[in-house]
Write a protein that holds these residues in place. Structure first.
Motif, PDB file in Angstrom:
ATOM      1  N   ARG A  73       0.839  -1.208   0.000  1.00 44.84           N
ATOM      2  CA  ARG A  73       0.000   0.000   0.000  1.00 44.84           C
ATOM      3  C   ARG A  73       0.866   1.247   0.000  1.00 44.84           C
ATOM      4  NH1 ARG A  73      -1.468   3.569   3.535  1.00 44.84           N
ATOM      5  NH2 ARG A  73      -3.386   4.729   3.278  1.00 44.84           N
ATOM      6  N   LYS A  74       1.904   1.258   0.842  1.00 43.98           N
ATOM      7  CA  LYS A  74       2.799   2.420   0.891  1.00 43.98           C
ATOM      8  C   LYS A  74       3.472   2.649  -0.460  1.00 43.98           C
ATOM      9  CE  LYS A  74       4.180   2.286   5.753  1.00 43.98           C
ATOM     10  NZ  LYS A  74       5.319   2.031   6.659  1.00 43.98           N
ATOM     11  N   ALA A  75       3.945   1.577  -1.067  1.00 43.30           N
ATOM     12  CA  ALA A  75       4.622   1.699  -2.363  1.00 43.30           C
ATOM     13  C   ALA A  75       3.666   2.207  -3.438  1.00 43.30           C
ATOM     14  CB  ALA A  75       5.208   0.349  -2.772  1.00 43.30           C
ATOM     15  N   LEU A  76       2.447   1.689  -3.450  1.00 45.49           N
ATOM     16  CA  LEU A  76       1.472   2.136  -4.451  1.00 45.49           C
ATOM     17  C   LEU A  76       1.075   3.593  -4.241  1.00 45.49           C
ATOM     18  CD1 LEU A  76      -0.857  -0.974  -4.774  1.00 45.49           C
ATOM     19  CD2 LEU A  76       0.769  -0.104  -6.446  1.00 45.49           C
ATOM     20  N   CYS A  77       0.881   4.004  -2.974  1.00 44.36           N
ATOM     21  CA  CYS A  77       0.519   5.400  -2.693  1.00 44.36           C
ATOM     22  C   CYS A  77       1.627   6.345  -3.149  1.00 44.36           C
ATOM     23  CB  CYS A  77       0.239   5.598  -1.210  1.00 44.36           C
ATOM     24  SG  CYS A  77      -1.327   4.907  -0.687  1.00 44.36           S
ATOM     25  N   PHE A  78       2.867   5.981  -2.855  1.00 43.04           N
ATOM     26  CA  PHE A  78       3.990   6.837  -3.242  1.00 43.04           C
ATOM     27  C   PHE A  78       4.103   6.933  -4.764  1.00 43.04           C
ATOM     28  CE2 PHE A  78       8.478   7.491  -4.284  1.00 43.04           C
ATOM     29  CZ  PHE A  78       8.670   8.706  -3.651  1.00 43.04           C
ATOM     30  N   SER A  79       3.992   5.794  -5.452  1.00 42.03           N
ATOM     31  CA  SER A  79       4.101   5.828  -6.918  1.00 42.03           C
ATOM     32  C   SER A  79       2.930   6.589  -7.537  1.00 42.03           C
ATOM     33  CB  SER A  79       4.190   4.414  -7.484  1.00 42.03           C
ATOM     34  OG  SER A  79       3.046   3.677  -7.137  1.00 42.03           O
ATOM     35  N   TRP A  80       1.739   6.489  -6.935  1.00 36.93           N
ATOM     36  CA  TRP A  80       0.582   7.231  -7.434  1.00 36.93           C
ATOM     37  C   TRP A  80       0.809   8.732  -7.276  1.00 36.93           C
ATOM     38  CZ3 TRP A  80      -3.345   6.435 -10.460  1.00 36.93           C
ATOM     39  CH2 TRP A  80      -4.419   7.320 -10.467  1.00 36.93           C
TER      40      TRP A  80
END
Length: 116
Positions: A73-80
């Motif tokens: 979730r953290k990785a996806l939020c940052f990339s988004w």
């Protein structure tokens, strides 16, 4: 004569003949009277112990998956966020007129240089 026999054994057998099968030597030893095997025999588990073990396994698996979900979730939020920032920057670049772009770019570079 012994050397010739040894050379024949070292050479590969001819294609027409098969290699002879030989037996292997096996060594036996006598065990002492007080011999105790290293492998311990497991006692049969009771149904309660089995359910406790399975529940503990499920809890560990659940904790591990929770940790993975959190990191993903953290990785996806940052990339988004990075993608959105890039798209907004690109949109602002294309929407500004060409005459104003040169002054904006130089101002941005000056501001970035003064921070450092």
């Amino acid at each position: 004569m012994g050397a010739q026999e040894q050379r024949r054994e070292d050479e590969a057998p001819p294609e027409g003949k098969k290699q002879q099968k030989t037996s292997k030597e096996v060594y036996f030893s006598i065990l002492p009277d007080r011999y105790e095997p290293l492998i311990e025999e497991e006692e049969e588990e009771t149904p309660e112990e089995r359910t406790i073990r399975k529940e503990e396994k499920k809890r560990k698996k659940k904790r591990r998956y929770k940790k993975y979900r959190k990191n993903i979730r953290k990785a996806l939020c940052f990339s988004w966020r990075c993608l959105m920032a890039g798209l907004q920057n690109m949109a602002s670049t294309y929407s500004t007129p060409l005459s104003a772009m040169s002054t904006v770019v130089t101002e941005v570079h000056r501001a970035a240089g003064s921070k450092a």
